[in-house]
Design an enzyme around this catalytic site. Structure first.
Site, PDB file in Angstrom:
ATOM      1  N   GLY A  39       8.753  11.315  -0.319  1.00  0.00           N
ATOM      2  CA  GLY A  39       9.422  11.388   1.121  1.00  0.00           C
ATOM      3  C   GLY A  39      10.833  11.796   0.612  1.00  0.00           C
ATOM      4  O   GLY A  39      11.490  12.732   1.098  1.00  0.00           O
ATOM      5  N   PHE A  40      11.426  10.877  -0.348  1.00  0.00           N
ATOM      6  CA  PHE A  40      12.873  11.058  -0.868  1.00  0.00           C
ATOM      7  C   PHE A  40      13.830  11.119   0.260  1.00  0.00           C
ATOM      8  O   PHE A  40      14.837  11.756   0.306  1.00  0.00           O
ATOM      9  CB  PHE A  40      12.881  12.403  -1.719  1.00  0.00           C
ATOM     10  N   LYS A  97      18.172  -5.170  -7.327  1.00  0.00           N
ATOM     11  CA  LYS A  97      19.000  -4.318  -6.677  1.00  0.00           C
ATOM     12  C   LYS A  97      17.946  -3.228  -6.677  1.00  0.00           C
ATOM     13  O   LYS A  97      17.028  -3.115  -7.265  1.00  0.00           O
ATOM     14  CB  LYS A  97      20.143  -3.940  -7.278  1.00  0.00           C
ATOM     15  N   GLY A  98      18.376  -2.084  -5.843  1.00  0.00           N
ATOM     16  CA  GLY A  98      17.181  -1.094  -5.526  1.00  0.00           C
ATOM     17  C   GLY A  98      17.383   0.010  -6.623  1.00  0.00           C
ATOM     18  O   GLY A  98      18.541   0.103  -7.437  1.00  0.00           O
ATOM     19  N   GLY A 113      15.643   3.299  -6.382  1.00  0.00           N
ATOM     20  CA  GLY A 113      14.845   4.277  -5.948  1.00  0.00           C
ATOM     21  C   GLY A 113      16.037   5.506  -6.119  1.00  0.00           C
ATOM     22  O   GLY A 113      15.548   6.655  -6.202  1.00  0.00           O
ATOM     23  N   GLU A 114      17.171   5.426  -6.103  1.00  0.00           N
ATOM     24  CA  GLU A 114      17.890   6.390  -5.807  1.00  0.00           C
ATOM     25  C   GLU A 114      19.203   6.615  -6.760  1.00  0.00           C
ATOM     26  O   GLU A 114      19.642   7.898  -7.077  1.00  0.00           O
ATOM     27  CB  GLU A 114      18.714   6.269  -4.546  1.00  0.00           C
ATOM     28  N   THR A 133       7.147   0.915 -13.785  1.00  0.00           N
ATOM     29  CA  THR A 133       7.317   1.604 -12.572  1.00  0.00           C
ATOM     30  C   THR A 133       8.677   1.751 -12.388  1.00  0.00           C
ATOM     31  O   THR A 133       8.941   2.833 -11.715  1.00  0.00           O
ATOM     32  CB  THR A 133       6.526   0.956 -11.349  1.00  0.00           C
ATOM     33  N   ILE A 159       5.680   4.842  -1.271  1.00  0.00           N
ATOM     34  CA  ILE A 159       5.821   6.456  -1.379  1.00  0.00           C
ATOM     35  C   ILE A 159       5.821   6.593  -2.742  1.00  0.00           C
ATOM     36  O   ILE A 159       6.114   7.889  -3.003  1.00  0.00           O
ATOM     37  CB  ILE A 159       7.249   6.644  -0.614  1.00  0.00           C
ATOM     38  N   GLY A 160       5.561   5.962  -3.693  1.00  0.00           N
ATOM     39  CA  GLY A 160       5.375   6.253  -4.876  1.00  0.00           C
ATOM     40  C   GLY A 160       6.418   5.399  -5.854  1.00  0.00           C
ATOM     41  O   GLY A 160       6.518   5.390  -7.109  1.00  0.00           O
TER      42      GLY A 160
END
Lengths: 338, 692, 199
Positions: B230-231, B654-655, B657-658, B587, B457-458
Site C-alpha cells: 500500500g505504502f 518505534k515504527g 515501516g517508513e 521481518t 500489508i507486508g
C-alpha cells in the site's frame, strides 16, 4: 478490447489467405505487444490468425555462410543459439538487452520487428496521436518526449522504434523475407522500417496480409560486434539510446565498420555517414568521435531530449573503442558496476 | 550496539504466500459475480454533458453503466475523492465519470471503452510555479502540523552567518504503485454489505462506507486479509470499494473491481511534486545558527493535501533561528495523498542535501557536521527527546561503511570510466501511536487466540503480533493464533504512520496480560467454555506527551557514475537506525531494506511528469514509471542500534515501516556530487543531468 | 528446454478452416497436470482463465500488460507472462502455476514445499506476497534456462564460449529476475533465496 474471432492456420499460405479475406484481421505470433495494444484499445482486430504454431521457428546456417532465422523463433532461443552467440554477438546481446526473460520466451523474431512505439501518447486512446489516429495531432512534439526521437522525425510524429534486436539486425545487414498474397519478396532491414514523414501510421513497408517469414543474415562482418544499451533502469526498460556496432581494425586503421543506433529515431538508425567517415581512418577515440558527430550533425532534438545526441556520441565512441581495443574480440564490456 | 543475532521467526502466513493460497481482495468470486471497469474523464476540468451507454450495453453480458445520473446516492463524507458519480463535475483528468458492469471481465472492459462521454471542457491550470498567484499558507500541513513556524529571527541570523547555503531542490511527483492494484469485491445481502477490499485499514473503510451509504456500520463488514502493499495509497478508503459497493447495490449481484494499473495514477494518491528552498546559516565550524526550509507544493481542487516537507527541519538539528513554511496551490490535477514517509522522505531529501552543501562550504566532514548539530531537545517544541541516537547511528554507520577512508574532494576516485563517490544523510521519522482494541481468548483445550483488526500489508504484522501475544502470555508462538484483517474483529487503527505494531501490539499485549491474570484467578485451570478478555488502549495513550518522540538513522551510499553515459548505479547502501526495540529482526530488516530500495527508486528512477496540457501524469504504467528492478539493487545493509526507550509502549518499539526511505535519496545525491563534482538539485537523477 | 512432451495440437479452437467469426472457443489447458476444459471468450487471457474461471488465484495480476511479472507461470516448461497469452491460442498447453510448483519436485504429500518456496520463507524473500508467486515461477524458469546454457545480458557481455550450464552468480540472478518487480523491495532476499537453492 473488441470481441474477435480466432483461427489457427495450418500453413503459411493458409494464414495469408485467411488474412487476405479479412482486412480487420491480424497475425498472432507471441502476442506480447499485440495483446498489450488490444487491451489498451490501440488496435482492435476482428480476427486473430494464429501463426505461432507454423513451422517458422528454425535457425539454420545458409549455403552462403549466413544465418536464416525463422520469424517464429522466440527471442530467448535466438539469443541462446550457438551460432548467434559466437558469430553475431551484437545480435545476441541486443535481444538479451530487451524486455524480460518471460517476454523473451514468448516474443518472436517477426513480432519484435513489428512492435509499435512506446510513445505514451500513442498508447493512450484518450489523447491525440497521428500514428494511432492520422490527422489527430502529435502532442509529444511539445509534450512529454524525453524518450523520443532526435533524428528523422517529422512534424507529424516524433516516435521511436522500441526494438533492441532490430538495431543489431540493422548493423548486421539483415534482410527480411516476406510472403503475402502477391508472393515472396525481400526487403533490407534498414528499409523495412520507415521514417514517419506524413504517414506516421505506417511503421514499416509491410503490405496487407504479408507475413514476415524470416530474417536472413549475411556472413558476419570480420572483426567483432557488440551492443550496448543505456536505459534508466539497470534492466527491463526501453533504451534511451543504444548502439550496435561491428568493427574490423587492421594495422591500426578501420578496415570495416557497421554502426546503428537505437532510441534515436522512428527506425533503427544505420549510421552510414559515420561509417563512411571511419573507413580507412585510424582506429582512435578521436576518429570515432568525429564519425559519431558526423552522423549526429543531422539531429534535431526536441526540448527535453537533446541529451540523447551527446549520449549517442559517447556511447558509440565507447562501443567502438571497446571493439578496437579488444582487437575485434566479440565483447563489449558493460559500463556498469562490476 | 549491534544487529540482533537471532533472525526472528519466519512469517506465520509465509506458507500461504509461497503456495498461492493467500487470497487478496480480487480473489473472492462469489457465485454470480459481475465485473466492473471504470471510465476515467478525458478532460482536465469541466462538466459531463452526457453519457451515451448505448453501444456499451450492446456488449453481450452487459449489466449496467453507472453514471452520475443513475448511480446510488451517497451521503457526504470528509474525503471528497470518494463522492463518486454524484454530479457532473470533472475536477481533473482521470476522475471517474462512469462505471461499466458486466458478467465478464472482458465484457466490462469492452463496455468501458464503448461508453461515449460528452464534456463541456473548461480552461484548466495544472502548472506548479513558485510564483503561482494561488499559493497560500495552509493552517495545517498533512499530519496536523502547523503550515508555518518561525522561531527567533531567521533573516538577521542568516545575514550574520559566517557561512551560508541557499539552495532550491525540486522533485517530480511519485507514485506508490503497490504490486496489487486497488481492488474490491462487494456483495449486498439483505441490506448488509460484505466487501473484500485492498486496504491498509478495514475499520476506516467500514466506517466510511457506512457514512456514504447512510447505514449502520454494524451492517457492513470489510475484509482485508492479505494486502499486496500500500505504502500509504491504501491508507484511506479508495474509489474501488465505493464503486464496487455502488455497482453491487445497483445490479443486485456481487461485483468485483480491480482498478486497471493505468488508472491508478489519477485516483489513489501520490507524493506531489515539491519545490524546496533551504537556507542554512552557520559558523565556520558548521554549527547552524539559522535554518529556513520553505516548501511549495500542489494539491487538487477536490481535497487539500499538503506534503509536510518542512517538518523534519523542525526536529533534526540545532537551529536557534528557524523558519519552516509550506505554501500550496490547488490545481486541476489528481489529488495527492500519503506516500511512504510523507514529508520526511521529500523534506529530508532537501535538508540533507543542503547539509552536504554546508559540509562542502565549511570543509567539515559530513558525518561530523551532523554530529555537531545534534540536539537533545527538539528545536521546534523545546521538548526533550524520549530517545535520540542519531550520533550513534552516524558513528556506527561510518565505521561499518568505511567512511573514514574517504577523500572528501569531489571527483577524487575513479576506476576506468567510472567515477566513484560516497555520501551520507540522516534519517528520521516521528513516533506515532493510536488507540486500539484487541481480544485475547483461551479455549478449554488451552489454545490461545487473539483477534484484532490489524492489517498486514507486508510488514509482518501477523507475525509480530503473534510474538507479542506469545511473549505476554509466556507461551510458545505455535500455541497462539492471531486473527487480523476484518472489521468484524475488535476495532483497530490502520497500518500507517509506522505505528501499526505499536498501536495494535499495545492492545494485544494488554489483552494477553489481562488474560494471563484471569487464568491466574482460575488457578491456572481454564474452564471448558474458555476465557476471553477484551482490552482497549484509549486511556493508555497520552495525547500530549512531555517528550518529543522520533526515530533516527543514518544512511551511507556509494555510487558509480559512468562518465560517458551518466548512468548511476548504487553499488553500496548501508543504513543504521535507532528505532527502539526491533521485535523481529527478520521481518524488521526486510522493511528497512525494502524502504531503502524504494529510496533508490526515488533517487534514480521514479518520476511522474505532470503533463500540464492534459492535466494528468504521463507515466501511468510500470513500463514508464520505473520502480527499481532486481538488477538495480545490489549491496544493501540495514543495521540498528539497540535502543531502550521507556516512554514508548509496553514493547519498547518505534515504527520501522517508513524511516528506511528517509534520507536515501539525499545520501545517493550527495554521493553523486562526491563522485562527479556536479550538484544536481532535481530528482530523479536521470543520466542527462550529468551529461553537461 | 521444454521438459514436457509436446501436446497433441491437431484439434482444438480455430481449426475449422475459414473462421466463422465466433468469438468464443473451447480449449483444454493442462493446469498443474490436470486437464481443464473451458469454453472462453477469445479475449480471455491464460491469467484470467486461471483466476476467474478455475479459481486458481496464485498467479497475480499486477499490471495486466507484461510490465511487472506477477502473472508469471510456466507454459510447456518455460516461464512467461500469462497476462499476455490469449487462452484460445494455448489449447493443449501444459501450465504450471505456483499452486503446482511443489509437485514439480515430487508428490506434494504432507504439504512439502518446492525448495524455492521454502527458501523464500526462510530468507524472507517477500513482504506483501503479491509478486511472490510470479517470482517463484520465474525463478524456477530462470534456473532451468541457466542450466540449459541460456545466456543473459550480463553473460553475453562477459562470458566465454556458449555451453551449459551458466553459473548463477548474484549478478546473473539479478539480471534474470529483473522481469519480476517487487515494490516491497525484497530483492536482496529473493536473490539470497535463489542462491540458497542453486549453490
Amino acid at each position: 478490447m473488441r470481441r474477435f474471432a480466432y483461427t489457427r492456420a495450418d500453413d503459411v499460405d493458409a494464414a495469408i489467405a485467411a488474412l487476405a479475406d479479412h482486412p480487420d484481421g491480424v497475425f498472432l505470433g507471441g502476442g506480447t505487444n499485440l495483446v498489450d495494444l488490444m487491451k489498451l484499445g490501440v488496435v482492435s482486430p476482428g480476427l486473430l490468425v494464429d501463426v505461432s504454431r507454423l513451422p517458422l521457428a528454425e535457425i539454420r546456417e545458409t549455403a552462403g555462410g549466413g544465418l536464416w532465422i525463422g520469424s517464429g523463433v522466440r527471442n530467448s532461443d535466438l539469443a541462446a543459439h550457438p551460432a548467434v552467440r559466437t558469430r553475431y554477438p551484437a545480435l545476441s546481446q541486443a535481444v538479451l538487452a530487451g524486455a524480460s526473460g518471460q517476454i523473451r520466451n514468448t516474443a518472436t523474431t517477426g513480432g519484435n520487428l513489428l512492435q509499435r512505439t512506446r510513445c505514451l501518447y500513442f498508447q493512450d486512446v484518450g489523447k491525440p496521436c497521428n500514428k494511432r489516429v492520422p490527422g489527430s495531432g502529435c502532442p509529444a512534439r511539445d509534450g512529454v518526449h524525453r524518450d523520443l526521437a532526435v533524428l528523422g522525425h517529422s512534424e507529424a510524429c516524433v516516435a521511436t522504434h522500441p526494438s533492441d534486436m532490430a538495431v543489431a539486425l540493422a548493423a548486421l545487414d539483415a534482410v527480411v523475407h516476406l510472403r503475402g498474397p502477391g508472393g515472396e519478396r525481400t526487403v533490407d532491414l534498414t528499409d523495412f522500417h520507415r521514417l514517419p514523414g506524413d504517414e506516421p501510421h505506417l511503421d514499416t513497408v509491410i503490405r496487407p496480409a504479408e507475413l514476415v517469414v524470416a530474417v536472413e543474415l549475411p556472413p558476419p562482418p570480420a572483426g567483432g560486434s557488440g551492443y550496448r544499451k543505456v536505459r534508466d533502469r539497470a534492466s527491463y526498460a526501453f533504451a534511451l539510446v543504444s548502439v550496435a556496432a561491428a568493427l574490423e581494425v587492421r594495422d591500426g586503421s578501420v578496415q570495416d565498420v557497421r554502426l546503428a543506433f537505437g532510441g534515436l529515431a522512428h527506425k533503427p538508425w544505420r549510421a552510414r555517414a559515420a561509417e563512411g567517415a571511419l573507413r580507412g581512418a585510424r582506429a582512435t577515440e578521436e576518429s570515432f568521435t568525429r564519425a559519431a558527430d558526423a552522423e549526429l550533425a543531422a539531429a534535431e532534438p526536441l526540448r527535453d531530449n537533446a541529451f540523447k545526441v551527446r549520449l549517442a556520441r559517447n556511447l558509440a565512441v565507447r562501443v567502438l573503442s571497446g571493439l578496437a581495443s579488444l582487437g575485434g574480440a566479440a565483447a563489449v564490456t558493460e559500463g556498469t558496476v562490476s | 550496539m549491534s544487529t540482533t543475532s537471532t533472525p526472528g521467526p519466519v512469517r506465520v502466513e509465509g506458507r500461504e504466500k509461497v503456495t498461492g493460497a493467500a487470497r487478496y481482495a480480487a480473489e473472492h468470486t462469489p457465485p454470480g459475480t459481475a465485473y466492473a471497469w471504470p471510465v476515467p474523464a478525458t478532460i482536465a476540468r469541466g462538466r459531463v454533458v452526457s453519457v451515451d451507454a448505448g453501444r456499451a450495453m450492446d456488449e453481450p453480458g452487459a449489466l449496467a453503466v453507472l453514471t452520475h445520473e443513475n448511480a446510488p446516492r451517497l451521503k457526504d463524507v470528509d474525503d471528497a475523492t470518494l463522492l463518486l458519480l454524484q454530479n457532473d463535475r470533472v475536477p481533473h483528468r482521470g476522475w471517474y465519470v462512469a462505471l461499466a458492469v458486466a458478467r465478464s471481465l472482458e465484457a466490462a472492459r469492452a463496455m468501458a471503452a464503448a461508453v461515449r462521454v460528452t464534456y463541456a471542457a473548461e480552461d484548466h491550470d495544472a502548472v506548479l510555479a513558485p510564483d503561482h498567484p494561488g499559493l497560500y499558507v495552509p493552517d495545517e500541513a498533512n499530519g496536523g502540523f502547523p503550515g508555518s513556524r518561525e522561531r527567533g529571527d531567521f533573516d538577521t541570523a542568516y545575514e550574520r552567518a559566517a557561512v551560508r547555503v541557499d539552495a532550491t531542490y525540486t522533485m517530480a511527483g511519485l507514485h506508490n504503485h503497490p504490486m496489487e492494484p486497488h481492488a474490491a469485491t462487494a456483495r449486498w445481502e439483505d441490506d448488509r454489505l460484505l466487501a473484500y477490499d485492498s486496504s491498509q485499514g478495514a475499520t476506516t473503510v467500514q466506517k466510511t462506507l457506512a457514512a456514504l451509504f447512510g447505514t449502520d456500520k454494524e451492517r457492513i463488514t470489510v475484509v482485508s486479509e492479505h494486502v499486496g502493499g500500500g505504502f500509504g495509497s491504501k491508507g484511506t478508503p479508495r474509489p474501488q470499494v465505493v464503486l464496487a459497493a455502488m455497482a453491487a447495490r445497483h445490479t443486485g449481484v456481487p461485483v468485483k473491481l480491480a482498478l486497471p494499473r493505468a488508472q491508478l495514477a489519477a485516483v489513489v494518491g501520490h507524493r506531489p511534486p515539491v519545490i524546496q528552498r533551504v537556507r542554512l546559516g552557520a559558523g565556520e565550524d558548521g554549527t547552524i545558527s539559522a535554518l529556513a526550509h520553505e516548501v511549495i507544493t500542489q494539491t487538487s481542487t477536490v481535497r487539500q493535501f499538503v506534503e509536510q516537507a518542512a517538518t523534519p527541519s523542525r526536529t533534526m538539528y540545532v537551529s536557534p533561528h528557524s523558519r519552516t513554511t509550506h505554501r500550496v496551490v490547488a490545481l486541476d490535477v489528481p489529488s495527492p495523498s500519503w506516500m511512504r514517509a510523507p514529508g520526511e522522505a521529500s523534506g529530508m531529501y532537501a535538508l540533507e542535501c543542503a547539509m552536504d552543501e554546508l559540509a562542502c562550504a565549511t570543509g567539515v566532514d559530513p558525518v561530523e557536521l551532523r554530529v555537531r548539530n545534534d540536539t537533545a531537545t527538539e528545536p521546534d517544541s523545546g521538548k526533550p527527546f524520549s530517545s535520540r541516537h542519531l550520533v550513534e547511528c552516524l558513528r556506527e554507520g561510518a565505521r561499518r561503511f568505511g567512511w573514514h577512508e574517504r577523500d572528501p574532494r569531489p571527483r577524487s576516485r575513479a576506476e576506468g570510466r567510472h567515477l566513484i563517490g560516497t555520501g551520507v544523510a540522516s534519517s528520521c521519522y516521528p513516533v506515532y501511536v493510536s488507540a486500539s482494541s484487541a481480544q485475547a481468548r483461551v479455549d478449554g483445550d488451552g489454545r490461545f487466540s487473539v483477534r484484532v483488526n490489524a492489517t498486514d500489508i507486508g510488514t509482518g504484522a501477523r507475525t509480530v503480533l503473534t510474538q507479542i501475544a506469545a511473549e505476554a502470555l509466556a507461551v510458545p508462538m505455535d500455541r497462539v493464533a492471531v486473527e487480523i484483517g476484518s472489521s468484524a474483529l475488535p476495532t483497530a487503527p490502520l497500518a500507517g504512520g509506522s505505528c501499526g505494531t505499536a498501536s495494535w501490539g499495545w492492545a494485544v499485549h494488554k489483552a494477553c496480560r489481562a488474560l494471563g491474570d484471569l487464568i491466574g484467578e482460575h488457578a491456572g485451570t481454564v474452564p471448558a467454555g474458555g476465557l476471553t478478555v477484551t482490552a482497549d488502549t484509549s486511556d493508555d495513550i497520552v495525547s500530549e506527551p512531555p517528550q518529543a518522540k522520533s526515530s533516527f538513522g543514518a544512511q551511507f551510499a556509494e555510487v558509480r557514475v559512468d562518465a560517458d553515459t551518466g548512468e548511476i548505479r548504487v553499488s553500496r547502501l548501508l543504513g543504521v537506525f535507532a528505532t527502539g526495540r526491533i521485535l523481529n529482526a527478520r521481518t524488521g530488516r526486510s522493511q528497512l531494506v525494502g524502504a531503502m530500495v524504494m529510496g533508490v527508486g526515488m533517487a534514480l528512477l521514479e518520476s511522474s511528469t505532470l503533463d500540464t496540457r492534459f492535466g494528468d501524469f504521463a507515466e501511468r504504467d510500470l513500463a514508464s514509471y520505473h520502480v527499481p528492478a532486481c538488477a538495480d539493487i545490489r549491496d544493501i545493509e540495514a543495521h540498528w542500534i539497540d535502543e531502550h526507550d521507556p516512554h514508548l509502549n509496553p514493547m519498547g518499539s518505534k515504527g520501522i515501516g517508513e524511516i528506511g526511505i528517509v534520507g536515501t535519496a539525499a545520501a545517493i545525491a550527495n554521493a553523486v556530487h562526491h563522485a562527479t563534482g556536479v550538484r544536481v538539485r532535481d530528482l530523479p537523477l536521470h543520466p542527462e543531468k550529468l551529461l553537461a | 528446454m521444454a521438459t514436457h512432451p509436446a501436446p497433441d495440437r491437431s484439434t482444438g479452437p480455430g481449426r475449422s478452416g475459414d473462421p466463422d467469426r465466433t468469438t468464443t472457443s473451447t480449449v483444454t489447458l493442462r493446469v498443474n497436470g490436470v486437464p481443464r476444459r473451458l469454453t472462453l471468450d477469445n479475449r480471455t487471457t491464460v491469467l484470467d482463465a486461471l483466476r476467474e474461471h478455475l479459481d486458481l488465484t496464485g498467479a497475480k495480476k499486477g499490471c495486466d500488460h507484461g510490465q511487472c511479472g506477477a502473472c508469471t507461470v510456466l507454459v510447456d516448461g518455460r516461464r512467461t507472462n500469462s497476462c499476455l497469452l490469449p487462452a484460445v491460442a494455448h489449447d493443449g498447453a501444459e501450465i504450471t502455476t505456483v499452486e503446482g510448483l511443489a509437485e514439480l519436485v515430487g508428490p506434494a504429500e504432507g504439504g512439502a514445499l518446492h525448495p524455492l518456496q521454502q527458501a523464500f520463507v526462510d530468507r524472507d524473500g517477500f513482504q506483501c506476497g503479491y509478486c511472490t508467486p510470479g517470482q517463484l515461477c520465474s525463478a524456477v524458469g530462470a534456473i532451468s534456462e541457466a542450466a540449459a546454457g541460456h545466456p543473459s545480458y550480463v553473460t553475453s557481455l562477459t562470458a566465454g564460449p556458449p555451453g551449459p550450464p551458466v553459473p548463477l552468480s548474484p549478478d546473473e540472478i539479478r539480471e534474470r529476475m529483473s522481469g519480476n518487480l517487487c515494490r516491497c523491495g525484497a530483492y536482496p532476499n529473493i536473490v539470497g533465496a535463489i542462491e540458497d537453492v542453486t549453490r
